[in-house]
Design an enzyme around this catalytic site. Structure first.
Site, PDB file in Angstrom:
ATOM      1  N   ARG A   7      -7.672 -60.319  31.626  1.00 55.94           N
ATOM      2  CA  ARG A   7      -7.578 -59.823  30.897  1.00 55.94           C
ATOM      3  C   ARG A   7      -6.494 -60.672  30.563  1.00 55.94           C
ATOM      4  NH1 ARG A   7      -2.907 -55.452  32.637  1.00 55.94           N
ATOM      5  NH2 ARG A   7      -1.184 -57.315  33.877  1.00 55.94           N
TER       6      ARG A   7
ATOM      7  N   GLU B 139      -2.593 -56.911  25.165  1.00 54.86           N
ATOM      8  CA  GLU B 139      -3.794 -57.606  25.992  1.00 54.86           C
ATOM      9  C   GLU B 139      -4.762 -56.560  26.012  1.00 54.86           C
ATOM     10  OE1 GLU B 139      -0.815 -58.502  29.552  1.00 54.86           O
ATOM     11  OE2 GLU B 139      -0.968 -56.417  29.815  1.00 54.86           O
TER      12      GLU B 139
ATOM     13  N   ARG C 111      -2.424 -44.174  36.918  1.00 46.91           N
ATOM     14  CA  ARG C 111      -3.602 -44.900  37.617  1.00 46.91           C
ATOM     15  C   ARG C 111      -2.748 -45.981  38.326  1.00 46.91           C
ATOM     16  NH1 ARG C 111      -2.916 -50.220  35.836  1.00 46.91           N
ATOM     17  NH2 ARG C 111      -4.566 -50.680  34.329  1.00 46.91           N
TER      18      ARG C 111
ATOM     19  N   ALA D 184       9.760 -45.453  32.218  1.00 48.34           N
ATOM     20  CA  ALA D 184       8.269 -44.374  32.026  1.00 48.34           C
ATOM     21  C   ALA D 184       7.211 -43.644  33.732  1.00 48.34           C
ATOM     22  CB  ALA D 184       7.572 -44.405  30.848  1.00 48.34           C
TER      23      ALA D 184
ATOM     24  N   GLY E  49       5.952 -54.489  37.704  1.00 50.87           N
ATOM     25  CA  GLY E  49       6.569 -55.341  36.962  1.00 50.87           C
ATOM     26  C   GLY E  49       7.158 -56.862  36.716  1.00 50.87           C
ATOM     27  N   GLY E  50       5.866 -57.723  37.591  1.00 54.22           N
ATOM     28  CA  GLY E  50       5.499 -58.796  37.573  1.00 54.22           C
ATOM     29  C   GLY E  50       3.673 -58.695  36.941  1.00 54.22           C
ATOM     30  N   ASP E  51       3.874 -58.829  35.728  1.00 53.13           N
ATOM     31  CA  ASP E  51       2.398 -58.103  35.283  1.00 53.13           C
ATOM     32  C   ASP E  51       2.023 -59.062  34.058  1.00 53.13           C
ATOM     33  OD1 ASP E  51       3.721 -56.895  33.396  1.00 53.13           O
ATOM     34  OD2 ASP E  51       2.750 -54.852  33.634  1.00 53.13           O
TER      35      ASP E  51
ATOM     36  N   LYS F  29       6.774 -63.463  33.707  1.00 54.50           N
ATOM     37  CA  LYS F  29       7.543 -61.848  34.316  1.00 54.50           C
ATOM     38  C   LYS F  29       7.816 -61.686  35.524  1.00 54.50           C
ATOM     39  CE  LYS F  29       7.540 -57.366  32.109  1.00 54.50           C
ATOM     40  NZ  LYS F  29       5.899 -56.494  32.643  1.00 54.50           N
TER      41      LYS F  29
ATOM     42  N   SER G   8       0.799 -56.011  42.290  1.00 58.01           N
ATOM     43  CA  SER G   8      -0.384 -55.591  41.399  1.00 58.01           C
ATOM     44  C   SER G   8       0.045 -55.775  39.641  1.00 58.01           C
ATOM     45  CB  SER G   8       0.463 -53.782  41.267  1.00 58.01           C
ATOM     46  OG  SER G   8      -0.112 -52.879  40.207  1.00 58.01           O
ATOM     47  N   VAL G   9      -0.230 -55.947  38.956  1.00 58.98           N
ATOM     48  CA  VAL G   9      -0.561 -56.213  37.933  1.00 58.98           C
ATOM     49  C   VAL G   9      -1.331 -54.874  37.000  1.00 58.98           C
ATOM     50  CG1 VAL G   9      -0.180 -58.877  38.379  1.00 58.98           C
ATOM     51  CG2 VAL G   9      -2.609 -57.894  37.748  1.00 58.98           C
TER      52      VAL G   9
HETATM   53  N1  LIG Z   1       1.091 -53.016  37.587  1.00 59.09           N
HETATM   54  C1  LIG Z   1       0.911 -52.050  36.454  1.00 59.09           C
HETATM   55  O1  LIG Z   1      -0.520 -51.770  36.461  1.00 59.09           O
HETATM   56  C2  LIG Z   1       1.974 -51.993  35.885  1.00 59.09           C
HETATM   57  C3  LIG Z   1       1.079 -50.293  35.050  1.00 59.09           C
HETATM   58  C4  LIG Z   1       2.543 -49.975  33.924  1.00 59.09           C
HETATM   59  C5  LIG Z   1       3.440 -51.097  33.679  1.00 59.09           C
HETATM   60  N2  LIG Z   1       3.691 -51.968  34.520  1.00 59.09           N
HETATM   61  C6  LIG Z   1       5.063 -52.239  34.387  1.00 59.09           C
HETATM   62  O2  LIG Z   1       6.046 -51.500  35.090  1.00 59.09           O
HETATM   63  C7  LIG Z   1       7.319 -52.175  34.614  1.00 59.09           C
HETATM   64  C8  LIG Z   1       7.833 -50.470  34.351  1.00 59.09           C
HETATM   65  O3  LIG Z   1       7.143 -50.229  33.497  1.00 59.09           O
HETATM   66  P1  LIG Z   1       8.043 -48.659  32.986  1.00 59.09           P
HETATM   67  O4  LIG Z   1       6.580 -47.825  31.443  1.00 59.09           O
HETATM   68  O5  LIG Z   1       8.283 -47.836  33.376  1.00 59.09           O
HETATM   69  O6  LIG Z   1       8.473 -49.586  31.105  1.00 59.09           O
HETATM   70  P2  LIG Z   1      10.304 -49.146  30.735  1.00 59.09           P
HETATM   71  O7  LIG Z   1      10.916 -49.737  30.428  1.00 59.09           O
HETATM   72  O8  LIG Z   1      10.020 -47.285  30.682  1.00 59.09           O
HETATM   73  O9  LIG Z   1      11.655 -48.963  32.627  1.00 59.09           O
HETATM   74  C9  LIG Z   1      11.700 -50.417  33.265  1.00 59.09           C
HETATM   75  C10 LIG Z   1      13.201 -49.864  34.033  1.00 59.09           C
HETATM   76  O10 LIG Z   1      13.480 -50.866  34.080  1.00 59.09           O
HETATM   77  C11 LIG Z   1      15.105 -50.913  33.912  1.00 59.09           C
HETATM   78  N3  LIG Z   1      15.706 -52.440  34.533  1.00 59.09           N
HETATM   79  C12 LIG Z   1      15.424 -53.556  33.862  1.00 59.09           C
HETATM   80  N4  LIG Z   1      15.156 -53.954  34.962  1.00 59.09           N
HETATM   81  C13 LIG Z   1      16.585 -54.088  35.546  1.00 59.09           C
HETATM   82  C14 LIG Z   1      16.793 -54.400  36.656  1.00 59.09           C
HETATM   83  N5  LIG Z   1      16.321 -55.870  37.090  1.00 59.09           N
HETATM   84  N6  LIG Z   1      17.171 -53.606  37.731  1.00 59.09           N
HETATM   85  C15 LIG Z   1      16.764 -52.856  37.846  1.00 59.09           C
HETATM   86  N7  LIG Z   1      16.625 -51.910  36.235  1.00 59.09           N
HETATM   87  C16 LIG Z   1      16.099 -52.925  35.776  1.00 59.09           C
HETATM   88  C17 LIG Z   1      15.237 -51.130  32.213  1.00 59.09           C
HETATM   89  O11 LIG Z   1      16.606 -50.542  32.300  1.00 59.09           O
HETATM   90  C18 LIG Z   1      14.199 -49.096  32.291  1.00 59.09           C
HETATM   91  O12 LIG Z   1      14.565 -48.047  32.708  1.00 59.09           O
HETATM   92  C19 LIG Z   1       7.142 -53.173  33.299  1.00 59.09           C
HETATM   93  O13 LIG Z   1       7.499 -54.305  33.022  1.00 59.09           O
HETATM   94  C20 LIG Z   1       5.316 -52.541  33.223  1.00 59.09           C
HETATM   95  O14 LIG Z   1       5.158 -54.393  32.984  1.00 59.09           O
HETATM   96  C21 LIG Z   1       2.775 -52.906  35.113  1.00 59.09           C
END
Ligand SMILES: NC(=O)c1ccc[n+]([C@@H]2O[C@H](COP(=O)([O-])OP(=O)(O)OC[C@H]3O[C@@H](n4cnc5c(N)ncnc54)[C@H](O)[C@@H]3O)[C@@H](O)[C@H]2O)c1
Length: 340
Positions: A44, A55, A112, A139, A225-227, A231, A296-297
């Site tokens: 992407r 993205e 998904r 979330a 979260g590594g995506d 990050k 996963s990204v």
């Molecule tokens: N791989 C994928 O397909 C995919 C899809 C969606 C989201 N994501 C990633 O997943 C992650 C989470 O998304 P989200 O929508 O839940 O975000 P969000 O902001 O709602 O939740 C993230 C949580 O992580 C907590 N946090 C941050 N650093 C921390 C640490 N060191 N230790 C413990 N908790 C910590 C925060 O307080 C927060 O509550 C994001 O990085 C997002 O980019 C990846």
């Protein structure tokens, strides 16, 4: 063109059933990863802006549907009451190029992503796994628990977040599930003795959210979260100890945990792309002591599966509104007639 708003999607899922939607999505994902070669894909394009990333995710099956999703990640958004990740997407008819559906994809992305974690967990974790650790209870967290519970008999969930309120919210949302819920004081406490770890934190930095020394033999990790560039959530040493599956190497090498590798290290240490496990070309796990890692990204193909399922169900249940987003003309060359 069908428009699926947040309200339409929540109605559609209530009608179809939440678990059934996740199971059907897992089935669709399995089918689509199984025909990996038919798709035109690309890593992407990402535009990095202060505080986040924007993205665009296109994919085409060259037969029936083309789709794309717009998605962001702004980890500081929640401080001002906004979501970290929001998305919208579109499904297009390949034969004519006409758009078929425009869809909310914030909820659909969480579904998904959870369905993908569940598929990976099913194919990579030990069958007897029953303890799940979730680090980051934002979330995505409840979706991850629901989907993983569909493939393993989860008895205990340990959870940790830096934000106590996010932990309260998670606890409240899952308290009715018949699970032993363990609120942990640290990520170390949560992962100690867990069979499966889902890491879904958000910070645009290289953070060792789960330290290598805490990771025990036999564990399966879904690292979400590594995506994006710069990050990541794991230590480099963990990558060398793990059997790693990525969704799509070309994108994962830019955005995933494996961005920490040199190209040579990545080629030597990444076991496979996920479709190879689905198609029986590679094993998800070879021994009970192995550490397995689904790096996963999130790729466009997963959004395609989610959009197709949503489109089919929206027609089945007659949910969503139709808006004229493309001109309808008796003479398709007489476009100006609409303005004259
Ligand atoms: N791989 C994928 O397909 C995919 C899809 C969606 C989201 N994501 C990633 O997943 C992650 C989470 O998304 P989200 O929508 O839940 O975000 P969000 O902001 O709602 O939740 C993230 C949580 O992580 C907590 N946090 C941050 N650093 C921390 C640490 N060191 N230790 C413990 N908790 C910590 C925060 O307080 C927060 O509550 C994001 O990085 C997002 O980019 C990846």
């Amino acid at each position: 063109m069908k428009i699926i708003t947040v309200e339409s999607l929540t109605r559609l899922i209530a009608r179809h059933g939440y678990d059934k939607f996740l199971l059907d999505l897992m089935h669709g994902l399995k089918k689509d990863f199984g025909r990996w070669e038919v798709f035109t894909q690309m890593p992407r394009p990402a535009m990095h802006v202060p505080g986040g990333v924007l993205e665009l995710m296109p994919v085409c099956d060259n037969e029936k549907y083309y789709s794309f999703k717009y998605v962001n990640c702004h980890p500081k958004n929640t401080l001002s009451g906004n979501l970290t990740v929001v998305a919208t997407g579109q499904l297009v008819d390949v034969a004519t190029g006409y758009p078929l559906m425009f869809c909310e994809m914030t909820i659909l992305t969480a579904l998904r992503t959870a369905a993908m974690s569940a598929l990976a967990t099913d194919m990579m974790s030990r069958k007897e796994s029953k303890t799940l650790a979730i680090i980051g209870t934002g979330a995505q967290a409840e979706f991850q628990l629901s989907a993983i519970s569909l493939v393993r008999k989860i008895k205990e969930v340990r959870f940790f977040d830096l934000d106590g309120k996010a932990m309260d919210k998670f606890e409240e949302n899952v308290k009715n599930k018949s699970l032993n819920l363990r609120r942990c004081a640290s990520a170390e406490e949560a992962v100690n003795g867990a069979d499966i770890i889902t890491v879904c934190t958000a910070k645009k930095a290289r953070v060792a959210v789960v330290k290598d020394k805490w990771i025990q033999k036999g564990v399966h990790i879904n690292a979400l979260g590594g995506d994006t560039i710069g990050k990541t959530e794991l230590e480099r040493s963990t990558l060398f100890r793990s059997r790693i599956a990525v969704e799509y190497f070309a994108q994962a090498y830019i955005e995933g945990e494996i961005q920490r590798f040199s190209k040579k290290e990545a080629l030597q240490n990444v076991t496979c792309e996920f479709f190879e496990i689905i198609n029986g070309l590679k094993k998800g796990r070879e021994s009970k002591d192995e550490i397995t890692l689904f790096d996963s990204v999130g790729i466009a193909l997963e959004d395609y599966s989610a959009l197709r399922l949503t489109y089919e169900l929206s027609r089945k249940y007659n949910i969503g509104e139709n808006f004229k987003m493309v001109p309808e003309l008796s003479d398709p060359k007489d476009l100006i007639s609409l303005l004259l």
